[in-house]
Design a protein around this motif. Structure first.
Motif, PDB file in Angstrom:
ATOM      1  N   VAL A   1      -7.591 -11.516  -5.245  1.00 17.43           N
ATOM      2  CA  VAL A   1      -6.814 -11.635  -6.496  1.00 17.43           C
ATOM      3  C   VAL A   1      -6.756 -13.105  -6.922  1.00 17.43           C
ATOM      4  CG1 VAL A   1      -4.497 -11.458  -7.483  1.00 17.43           C
ATOM      5  CG2 VAL A   1      -5.402  -9.588  -6.110  1.00 17.43           C
ATOM      6  N   GLU A   2      -6.464 -13.973  -5.942  1.00 15.56           N
ATOM      7  CA  GLU A   2      -6.310 -15.394  -6.253  1.00 15.56           C
ATOM      8  C   GLU A   2      -7.599 -15.985  -6.809  1.00 15.56           C
ATOM      9  OE1 GLU A   2      -4.819 -18.483  -3.236  1.00 15.56           O
ATOM     10  OE2 GLU A   2      -3.264 -16.960  -3.548  1.00 15.56           O
TER      11      GLU A   2
ATOM     12  N   GLY B   1      -5.391 -10.472  -1.036  1.00 16.62           N
ATOM     13  CA  GLY B   1      -4.674 -11.528  -1.749  1.00 16.62           C
ATOM     14  C   GLY B   1      -5.641 -12.625  -2.180  1.00 16.62           C
TER      15      GLY B   1
ATOM     16  N   GLU C   1      -4.129  -7.467   3.660  1.00 19.20           N
ATOM     17  CA  GLU C   1      -3.313  -8.143   2.644  1.00 19.20           C
ATOM     18  C   GLU C   1      -3.780  -9.575   2.416  1.00 19.20           C
ATOM     19  OE1 GLU C   1       0.915  -7.780   2.834  1.00 19.20           O
ATOM     20  OE2 GLU C   1       0.772  -5.646   3.241  1.00 19.20           O
TER      21      GLU C   1
ATOM     22  N   THR D   1       1.977  -9.145  -0.812  1.00 18.98           N
ATOM     23  CA  THR D   1       0.983  -9.870  -1.610  1.00 18.98           C
ATOM     24  C   THR D   1       0.475  -8.963  -2.722  1.00 18.98           C
ATOM     25  OG1 THR D   1       0.180 -10.398   0.606  1.00 18.98           O
ATOM     26  CG2 THR D   1      -1.017 -11.361  -1.256  1.00 18.98           C
ATOM     27  N   GLU D   2       0.139  -9.584  -3.870  1.00 15.85           N
ATOM     28  CA  GLU D   2      -0.461  -8.773  -4.939  1.00 15.85           C
ATOM     29  C   GLU D   2      -1.839  -8.301  -4.471  1.00 15.85           C
ATOM     30  OE1 GLU D   2      -1.931  -9.108  -9.552  1.00 15.85           O
ATOM     31  OE2 GLU D   2      -1.129 -10.896  -8.566  1.00 15.85           O
ATOM     32  N   ILE D   3      -2.131  -7.020  -4.700  1.00 10.50           N
ATOM     33  CA  ILE D   3      -3.453  -6.529  -4.283  1.00 10.50           C
ATOM     34  C   ILE D   3      -4.203  -6.000  -5.501  1.00 10.50           C
ATOM     35  CG2 ILE D   3      -2.887  -6.080  -1.867  1.00 10.50           C
ATOM     36  CD1 ILE D   3      -2.595  -3.151  -2.524  1.00 10.50           C
ATOM     37  N   PRO D   4      -5.520  -6.093  -5.468  1.00 11.26           N
ATOM     38  CA  PRO D   4      -6.302  -5.692  -6.641  1.00 11.26           C
ATOM     39  C   PRO D   4      -6.222  -4.195  -6.918  1.00 11.26           C
ATOM     40  CG  PRO D   4      -7.741  -6.527  -4.870  1.00 11.26           C
ATOM     41  CD  PRO D   4      -6.346  -6.566  -4.361  1.00 11.26           C
ATOM     42  N   GLY D   5      -6.533  -3.814  -8.155  1.00 12.55           N
ATOM     43  CA  GLY D   5      -6.489  -2.409  -8.537  1.00 12.55           C
ATOM     44  C   GLY D   5      -7.646  -1.618  -7.973  1.00 12.55           C
TER      45      GLY D   5
ATOM     46  N   ARG E   1      -8.902   2.277  -5.374  1.00 11.97           N
ATOM     47  CA  ARG E   1      -8.447   1.740  -4.096  1.00 11.97           C
ATOM     48  C   ARG E   1      -8.828   2.751  -3.026  1.00 11.97           C
ATOM     49  NH1 ARG E   1      -2.308  -0.459  -5.260  1.00 11.97           N
ATOM     50  NH2 ARG E   1      -2.952  -2.207  -6.541  1.00 11.97           N
TER      51      ARG E   1
END
Ligand code: DC
Length: 240
Positions: A234-235, A231, A227, A2-6, A131
């Motif tokens: 981010v969404e 996720g 995750e 899953t894309e994870i925030p910076g 992070r």
């Protein structure tokens, strides 16, 4: 994956010996995050107090010391099992803060509200610096109540004492199991019964019981929880 925030904080709290540091370090590696163990700050203050003969019940002197002590936590400079270098005024105290005398006094020292207040801003700065996986006793409840992920690690007293016993034997000492168990019970009581930000799970923490689980299992479980949660962040386009 899953894309994870910076930028995010994963708070891992729990009692001594629950596996926070091992699990936290591995999780941080997996998520390309910085790992920070807040216990080293309380340990550094305790060591400095012992060296200055400040008794563990002298709240004012301890708060003053915590406010002025320069503690640096850096990447490990050598491969001797340390997770980081801990320096007080430039002196490497990485192993000294793990001594039996620090173990014995650190809960009493860290119970003073003035000591906790003196260390709060630094922890918040670090926790919000990118992070970060931050471990301690009150990260989810007091230091970073807005952390994106909050985990509370649990394990029975017997299991935690057994892990500490094995660690010490592995390091070459000949510990007494009952002494370790009693010392842990004593620290649990002080950490969870103190008035200032006691050890307890945040209302929105996920409880993870580690009894009978391997480290890899626990890391997998927490990574899966993180995750999903990250996720969602981010969404939802939440600022991170
Ligand atoms: O995790 P540790 O055993 O190194 O922590 C040492 C002590 O520091 C612990 O008994 C209580 C205190 N501590 C705390 O009060 N709050 C934290 N966030 C981290 C540690």
């Amino acid at each position: 994956m899953t894309e994870i925030p910076g930028r995010f904080t994963i708070a891992i709290d729990g009692p001594a010996g629950a596996g926070k540091s091992t699990v936290g370090e591995r999780l941080a590696k997996r998520l390309h995050a910085v790992y920070f163990d807040t216990g080293v700050l309380y340990r550094a203050v305790t060591l400095a107090a012992l060296r200055r003969n400040i008794p563990p019940d002298d709240a004012d002197a301890l708060a003053e010391l915590a406010g002025k002590l320069v503690v640096a936590v850096k990447r490990p400079s050598c491969d001797d099992g340390r997770q980081s270098d801990v320096l007080i005024d430039g002196e490497d105290v990485t192993w000294e803060i793990r001594s039996a005398s620090v173990d014995h006094n650190v809960s009493e020292v860290s119970a003073h509200p003035g000591v906790r207040a003196a260390l709060l801003d630094a922890q918040r700065r670090i926790g919000r610096s990118g992070r970060v996986v931050m471990v301690g006793r009150d990260i989810g409840t007091a230091v970073l109540p807005d952390a994106e992920v909050k985990i509370y690690l649990l394990a029975s007293l017997q299991e935690r004492a057994r892990r500490r016993y094995e660690q010490l034997r592995f390091a070459g000492s000949t510990p007494d199991f009952d002494d370790i168990l009693e010392e842990m019970r004593r620290r649990d009581t002080i950490d969870s019964e103190r008035a200032a930000s006691p050890l307890r799970p945040a209302a929105d923490a996920v409880l993870v019981d580690t009894d009978g689980c391997s480290i890899d299992d626990v890391v997998d479980r927490i990574a899966a929880i993180a995750e999903v949660r990250l996720g969602d962040v981010v969404e939802a386009g939440q600022p991170t």
